[in-house]
Scaffold this motif. Structure first.
Motif, PDB file in Angstrom:
ATOM      1  N   PHE A 463     -46.154 -43.684  15.644  1.00  0.00           N
ATOM      2  CA  PHE A 463     -45.993 -43.884  14.204  1.00  0.00           C
ATOM      3  C   PHE A 463     -46.582 -45.229  13.787  1.00  0.00           C
ATOM      4  CE2 PHE A 463     -42.671 -43.995  10.557  1.00  0.00           C
ATOM      5  CZ  PHE A 463     -43.631 -43.533   9.666  1.00  0.00           C
ATOM      6  N   SER A 464     -46.307 -46.245  14.596  1.00  0.00           N
ATOM      7  CA  SER A 464     -46.839 -47.569  14.295  1.00  0.00           C
ATOM      8  C   SER A 464     -48.365 -47.584  14.392  1.00  0.00           C
ATOM      9  CB  SER A 464     -46.230 -48.591  15.253  1.00  0.00           C
ATOM     10  OG  SER A 464     -46.721 -49.886  14.990  1.00  0.00           O
ATOM     11  N   ASP A 465     -48.903 -46.928  15.420  1.00  0.00           N
ATOM     12  CA  ASP A 465     -50.360 -46.855  15.554  1.00  0.00           C
ATOM     13  C   ASP A 465     -50.989 -46.104  14.385  1.00  0.00           C
ATOM     14  OD1 ASP A 465     -50.062 -48.196  17.924  1.00  0.00           O
ATOM     15  OD2 ASP A 465     -50.159 -46.396  19.180  1.00  0.00           O
ATOM     16  N   ALA A 466     -50.324 -45.044  13.925  1.00  0.00           N
ATOM     17  CA  ALA A 466     -50.841 -44.302  12.770  1.00  0.00           C
ATOM     18  C   ALA A 466     -50.852 -45.173  11.520  1.00  0.00           C
ATOM     19  CB  ALA A 466     -49.994 -43.047  12.555  1.00  0.00           C
ATOM     20  N   LEU A 467     -49.830 -46.025  11.370  1.00  0.00           N
ATOM     21  CA  LEU A 467     -49.801 -46.940  10.222  1.00  0.00           C
ATOM     22  C   LEU A 467     -50.971 -47.926  10.288  1.00  0.00           C
ATOM     23  CD1 LEU A 467     -46.003 -47.746   9.867  1.00  0.00           C
ATOM     24  CD2 LEU A 467     -47.441 -46.593   8.187  1.00  0.00           C
ATOM     25  N   ILE A 468     -51.257 -48.405  11.478  1.00  0.00           N
ATOM     26  CA  ILE A 468     -52.375 -49.350  11.628  1.00  0.00           C
ATOM     27  C   ILE A 468     -53.694 -48.673  11.251  1.00  0.00           C
ATOM     28  CG2 ILE A 468     -53.674 -50.692  13.311  1.00  0.00           C
ATOM     29  CD1 ILE A 468     -51.066 -51.230  14.760  1.00  0.00           C
ATOM     30  N   ARG A 469     -53.885 -47.439  11.738  1.00  0.00           N
ATOM     31  CA  ARG A 469     -55.119 -46.722  11.375  1.00  0.00           C
ATOM     32  C   ARG A 469     -55.177 -46.455   9.865  1.00  0.00           C
ATOM     33  NH1 ARG A 469     -53.609 -43.928  16.083  1.00  0.00           N
ATOM     34  NH2 ARG A 469     -52.738 -42.222  14.818  1.00  0.00           N
ATOM     35  N   PHE A 470     -54.038 -46.098   9.299  1.00  0.00           N
ATOM     36  CA  PHE A 470     -53.968 -45.846   7.853  1.00  0.00           C
ATOM     37  C   PHE A 470     -54.336 -47.100   7.074  1.00  0.00           C
ATOM     38  CE2 PHE A 470     -50.981 -45.830   4.105  1.00  0.00           C
ATOM     39  CZ  PHE A 470     -51.732 -44.959   3.319  1.00  0.00           C
ATOM     40  N   SER A 471     -53.798 -48.241   7.495  1.00  0.00           N
ATOM     41  CA  SER A 471     -54.099 -49.493   6.807  1.00  0.00           C
ATOM     42  C   SER A 471     -55.549 -49.895   6.999  1.00  0.00           C
ATOM     43  CB  SER A 471     -53.159 -50.589   7.324  1.00  0.00           C
ATOM     44  OG  SER A 471     -53.463 -51.830   6.737  1.00  0.00           O
ATOM     45  N   ARG A 472     -56.042 -49.741   8.236  1.00  0.00           N
ATOM     46  CA  ARG A 472     -57.434 -50.128   8.502  1.00  0.00           C
ATOM     47  C   ARG A 472     -58.409 -49.291   7.688  1.00  0.00           C
ATOM     48  NH1 ARG A 472     -57.498 -49.228  13.689  1.00  0.00           N
ATOM     49  NH2 ARG A 472     -58.397 -47.142  13.459  1.00  0.00           N
ATOM     50  N   ASP A 473     -58.154 -47.975   7.639  1.00  0.00           N
ATOM     51  CA  ASP A 473     -59.043 -47.107   6.874  1.00  0.00           C
ATOM     52  C   ASP A 473     -58.981 -47.420   5.382  1.00  0.00           C
ATOM     53  OD1 ASP A 473     -59.658 -45.936   9.265  1.00  0.00           O
ATOM     54  OD2 ASP A 473     -58.355 -44.186   8.990  1.00  0.00           O
ATOM     55  N   HIS A 474     -57.779 -47.775   4.919  1.00  0.00           N
ATOM     56  CA  HIS A 474     -57.643 -48.090   3.491  1.00  0.00           C
ATOM     57  C   HIS A 474     -58.357 -49.397   3.156  1.00  0.00           C
ATOM     58  CE1 HIS A 474     -55.816 -48.564  -0.473  1.00  0.00           C
ATOM     59  NE2 HIS A 474     -55.453 -49.797  -0.105  1.00  0.00           N
ATOM     60  N   ILE A 475     -58.189 -50.395   3.985  1.00  0.00           N
ATOM     61  CA  ILE A 475     -58.789 -51.698   3.691  1.00  0.00           C
ATOM     62  C   ILE A 475     -60.312 -51.645   3.842  1.00  0.00           C
ATOM     63  CG2 ILE A 475     -58.910 -54.087   4.477  1.00  0.00           C
ATOM     64  CD1 ILE A 475     -55.953 -53.850   5.247  1.00  0.00           C
ATOM     65  N   SER A 476     -60.775 -50.897   4.859  1.00  0.00           N
ATOM     66  CA  SER A 476     -62.226 -50.821   5.069  1.00  0.00           C
ATOM     67  C   SER A 476     -62.916 -49.904   4.069  1.00  0.00           C
ATOM     68  CB  SER A 476     -62.511 -50.334   6.483  1.00  0.00           C
ATOM     69  OG  SER A 476     -62.036 -49.006   6.660  1.00  0.00           O
ATOM     70  N   GLY A 477     -62.132 -49.118   3.353  1.00  0.00           N
ATOM     71  CA  GLY A 477     -62.700 -48.210   2.372  1.00  0.00           C
ATOM     72  C   GLY A 477     -63.105 -46.874   2.924  1.00  0.00           C
ATOM     73  N   GLU A 478     -62.862 -46.618   4.204  1.00  0.00           N
ATOM     74  CA  GLU A 478     -63.237 -45.329   4.773  1.00  0.00           C
ATOM     75  C   GLU A 478     -62.415 -44.193   4.180  1.00  0.00           C
ATOM     76  OE1 GLU A 478     -63.100 -45.370   8.979  1.00  0.00           O
ATOM     77  OE2 GLU A 478     -64.399 -47.117   9.210  1.00  0.00           O
ATOM     78  N   ALA A 479     -61.143 -44.458   3.942  1.00  0.00           N
ATOM     79  CA  ALA A 479     -60.262 -43.441   3.342  1.00  0.00           C
ATOM     80  C   ALA A 479     -59.247 -44.172   2.475  1.00  0.00           C
ATOM     81  CB  ALA A 479     -59.575 -42.602   4.418  1.00  0.00           C
ATOM     82  N   THR A 480     -59.658 -44.516   1.272  1.00  0.00           N
ATOM     83  CA  THR A 480     -58.795 -45.273   0.373  1.00  0.00           C
ATOM     84  C   THR A 480     -57.648 -44.393  -0.097  1.00  0.00           C
ATOM     85  OG1 THR A 480     -60.682 -46.559  -0.361  1.00  0.00           O
ATOM     86  CG2 THR A 480     -58.699 -46.607  -1.741  1.00  0.00           C
ATOM     87  N   ALA A 481     -56.431 -44.884   0.102  1.00  0.00           N
ATOM     88  CA  ALA A 481     -55.247 -44.133  -0.303  1.00  0.00           C
ATOM     89  C   ALA A 481     -54.905 -44.466  -1.748  1.00  0.00           C
ATOM     90  CB  ALA A 481     -54.073 -44.468   0.606  1.00  0.00           C
ATOM     91  N   PRO A 482     -54.729 -43.458  -2.607  1.00  0.00           N
ATOM     92  CA  PRO A 482     -54.394 -43.736  -4.003  1.00  0.00           C
ATOM     93  C   PRO A 482     -53.075 -44.491  -4.155  1.00  0.00           C
ATOM     94  CG  PRO A 482     -55.109 -41.463  -3.722  1.00  0.00           C
ATOM     95  CD  PRO A 482     -54.923 -42.031  -2.353  1.00  0.00           C
ATOM     96  N   HIS A 483     -52.139 -44.246  -3.228  1.00  0.00           N
ATOM     97  CA  HIS A 483     -50.823 -44.885  -3.321  1.00  0.00           C
ATOM     98  C   HIS A 483     -50.502 -45.499  -1.961  1.00  0.00           C
ATOM     99  CE1 HIS A 483     -50.225 -42.971  -7.228  1.00  0.00           C
ATOM    100  NE2 HIS A 483     -50.628 -41.832  -6.680  1.00  0.00           N
ATOM    101  N   TYR A 484     -51.284 -46.488  -1.643  1.00  0.00           N
ATOM    102  CA  TYR A 484     -51.174 -47.121  -0.323  1.00  0.00           C
ATOM    103  C   TYR A 484     -49.814 -47.782  -0.136  1.00  0.00           C
ATOM    104  CZ  TYR A 484     -52.105 -50.529   3.381  1.00  0.00           C
ATOM    105  OH  TYR A 484     -52.041 -51.281   4.520  1.00  0.00           O
ATOM    106  N   VAL A 485     -49.450 -48.677  -1.040  1.00  0.00           N
ATOM    107  CA  VAL A 485     -48.196 -49.425  -0.896  1.00  0.00           C
ATOM    108  C   VAL A 485     -46.976 -48.517  -0.983  1.00  0.00           C
ATOM    109  CG1 VAL A 485     -46.757 -51.232  -1.904  1.00  0.00           C
ATOM    110  CG2 VAL A 485     -49.227 -51.566  -1.684  1.00  0.00           C
TER     111      VAL A 485
END
Length: 745
Positions: A463-485
């Protein structure tokens, strides 16, 4: 016969030779006589009595001669008699020898005569056998028909009648043995196969005892009686037993095992539960039939109920061993078998039923499953359950991660907090597997509990690793999450739900430290979520703090107003987070804002040009501290945990009128904030802009010479997290840490 005639018949003895010792004896006698005479007649007065001595010796000599003559005569008469008797005996022996020779000749003649009579003797024996056969001929003539009739009776399952006929035939065979000297007549060759056929019929009837007891008990009784009567008959005649009784008992056991545990009846993979359920119904029913129907058909020493119970137990045990040696069982089958063998089998529904008599007790027999079997089944169940749990948890995690990039915000519960069914699903999966194993054994529950905690810790890391990938993709712009926070905050609620409910996974009696790894993983997950959320806030605030401090900052509160506005807007989402995590987020957000504020002050972007600007900086610090305090009080953060008061301490340092008193102010600052360093003090003194080298050194000396701050468990690090620019060598104490970092030169 007179003595004269006898003397004439006795042979005369020739004169024998003189004794060799005679001469020596005479010499000794003469010497002795002379010695005696010289002693007697040594004195003259004794010579007068010489005549008396002479007459006495003459008489003695005559007496001795008479005695010797008598003895010699008697000896000679005995010798004569012995010689005569020897002669008579020699004549008798010679006569006996002649008689024996005549008898030997007669015997040789009789042996030759006997050889001539041998054919006659054989003819007599044959005549006797023929005489017996002629007497038994009518009965022997009927033997084939009797054999065929007996076989017909066997085929018709009329076992008692068949046994009577067999006995009559065997008795007739015994009657012919003695007269015929053991000669086996061809007419009796069919008795052996006939007896074997009857034994097989008895064995077959015994093998179907349960069915016959219900449908044809007379046949079962007949089979048992035949086996028992034959055992007694063979023992009374001291004949080799046919073991029909043993074969009957063995057939009873084999029939039971074949009915319930035959190889074709072994359960297929996945069908074990149904097979065990069928046995749960069938085995008590079989024991009830044995007690009610089979036992009355058998002798008491058969102990039918005990035989039934032990046979069923042994057959079931062997069948289960074969089952365990076959293809591996699934988790459900392993669990079902463990529960059935350890609880159902000996329970009141089966072998422990009160309706069964004490003969059906199998508790003292070998257990159905050995310790190795139980270990094997538990390991199989745990391994396959672990694989299933891993798959289920991964599916739950994948479903949750797929929600993070949705266009909609996370769902909320009735209280308005972000909510997802994932924590409940995870806990339900683990709790259900732990709870259900309590039905089997404590050891299995402990193993599954350890497995569940291990899988939960692995899930939390994933779960923690998935959060890191989610954050990395959002910050890098690869997969921007509309409701990240919002989704980050939702995961914090998930962590809170798991943390508050994980203690429910702990069974009674489990070690208190078993949850420590899971607690560590949960704490690490909480820190990571908070860090990711605050990094998002930091990304919004960093451009604003880049303009602090500055002349514009001194003259206008707009810069901090923008900071407070963005912070307030960002922290509004914290209302969707449950306490105490919401308070933790607010406290960390407030500390992060203060740290960014301190970081900006330490950068040396502003140097006061006079007392007026120092006053402005002090007032701005006081105003900003109050504004931050009101902001976070409005957001719900208690004032006691806020870090903004550090700005008031810096205000006092910058607002000090007399630079000579800086040492006292620095010492006071050190007491309030033990992690403040020489670099931080130098940066603040640079901000004042009016501190000479001597005053700076004095202030820094007071930092080292002052009393050490008292330890406080609730004191949070601030200055140690704020980097400060390295001061010039002239601004450092010779023994200070900043001097040690500067190159000598």
């Amino acid at each position: 016969m007179d003595s004269a005639t006898k003397d004439e018949m006795q042979p005369s003895l020739p004169p024998g030779p003189e004794w060799p010792e005679q001469e020596r004896a005479e010499q000794l006698a003469r010497g002795a006589a002379l010695k005696w005479a010289s002693g007697i007649f040594y004195r003259p007065e004794q010579l007068a009595r010489l005549g008396q001595y002479r007459s006495r010796e003459v008489q003695r000599t005559c007496s001795l001669e008479a005695r010797i003559k008598s003895v010699v005569q008697s000896y000679l008469e005995g010798v004569k008699t012995g010689v005569w008797q020897l002669a008579q005996a020699s004549e008798a022996v010679q006569g006996a020898r002649e008689a024996l020779g005549q008898a030997h000749g007669l015997l040789q003649g009789m042996a030759e005569t006997t050889q001539t009579l041998k054919p006659l003797r054989e003819q007599v024996a044959q005549h006797k056998q023929l005489q017996v056969l002629s007497q038994l001929l009518p009965r022997l003539w009927a033997v084939p028909a009797a054999v065929a009739h007996t076989q017909t009776l066997i085929d018709a399952q009329r076992l008692l009648e068949a046994y009577v006929c067999l006995r009559e035939l065997e008795q007739l065979q015994e009657e012919t043995w003695a007269p015929l000297e053991g000669l086996e007549l061809p007419v009796f060759e069919g008795l052996g196969p006939l007896a074997e056929a009857l034994g097989r019929a008895v064995e077959t009837a015994a093998g179907a005892a349960g069915q016959l007891a219900r449908e044809d008990p007379a046949l079962l009784v007949a089979a048992v009686r035949v086996a028992e009567v034959d055992a007694g008959y063979m023992a009374s005649l001291e004949l080799a037993p046919r073991d029909w009784r043993q074969r009957c008992l063995q057939a009873l056991q084999e029939g039971l095992e074949r009915t319930h545990f035959g190889t074709p009846l072994l359960p297929e993979p996945g069908a074990l539960a149904g097979w065990l359920e069928a046995l749960r119904v069938a085995l008590p029913a079989e024991l009830a039939i044995a007690e009610a129907l089979v036992a009355p058909c058998c002798p008491p020493h058969y102990k039918v109920v005990q035989l039934w119970a032990h046979t069923l137990h042994s057959g079931l045990r062997r069948c289960l061993q074969q089952l365990l040696e076959g293809p591996g069982l699934g988790a459900a089958d392993a669990f079902t078998l463990l529960h059935w063998a350890l609880h159902v089998y000996l329970g009141p529904e089966m072998m422990g039923s009160l309706e069964l008599g004490p003969e059906a007790d199998v508790s003292q027999l070998e257990p159905l499953l050995t310790l190795e079997n139980i270990e094997q089944l538990e390991a199989t169940f745990v391994a396959q359950t672990q694989a299933n749990v891993t798959q289920w948890l991964q599916r739950a995690l994948d479903g949750e991660v797929a929600e993070w990039n949705r266009e909609q915000k996370p769902g909320t519960d009735s209280s308005g907090f972000y909510h997802s069914p994932m924590p409940a699903i995870v806990l339900q999966i683990l709790e259900e597997n732990i709870r259900v194993t309590s039905l089997v054994s404590e050891s299995l529950q402990q193993r599954v509990h350890g497995m569940a905690l291990s899988e939960l810790a692995t899930f939390l890391r994933s779960f923690s690793d998935a959060l890191i990938r989610f954050s990395r993709d959002h910050i890098s712009g690869e997969a921007t999450a509309p409701h990240y926070v919002p989704y980050l905050l939702a995961t914090l609620n998930h962590q809170s739900a798991l943390s508050s409910s994980v203690s429910g996974l702990q069974p009674e009696g489990a070690a208190s430290g078993a949850l420590a790894p899971v607690g560590t993983a949960l704490d690490e997950l909480q820190r990571r979520i908070c860090r990711l959320a605050l990094e998002a806030l930091l990304a919004e605030l960093q451009p604003l703090f880049a303009a602090l401090p500055s002349r514009r900052w001194l003259s206008s509160p707009e810069l901090l107003d923008d900071v407070c506005e963005r912070t307030a807007r960002f922290c509004q989402e914290f209302r969707r987070v449950r306490n105490p995590e919401a308070q933790l987020l607010l406290a960390e957000a407030e500390r992060m804002v203060v740290l960014q504020y301190l970081r900006a002050l330490m950068q040396g972007r502003l140097v006061c040009r006079g007392a007026h600007e120092r006053t402005q900086v002090a007032e701005r610090l006081q105003h900003d501290a109050a504004q931050l305090r009101e902001l976070f009080l409005g957001l719900g953060l208690e004032e006691s945990v806020q870090c903004a008061p550090v700005l008031l301490a810096l205000r006092d340092l910058l607002n000090l009128r007399d630079p000579m008193l800086l040492g006292l102010e620095v010492a006071g600052l050190r007491q309030k904030f033990p992690d403040v360093s020489e670099d931080h003090i130098s940066a603040l003194l640079d901000l004042r802009g009016d501190v000479s080298r001597e005053q700076r050194l004095a202030a820094l000396s007071s930092l080292q010479a002052g009393p050490q701050p008292s330890p406080s468990a609730g004191r949070r690090a601030l200055f140690s997290l704020v980097p400060a620019p390295t001061p010039a060598l002239s601004s450092c104490l010779p023994s200070g840490p900043c001097a040690a970092r500067l190159p000598s030169g």
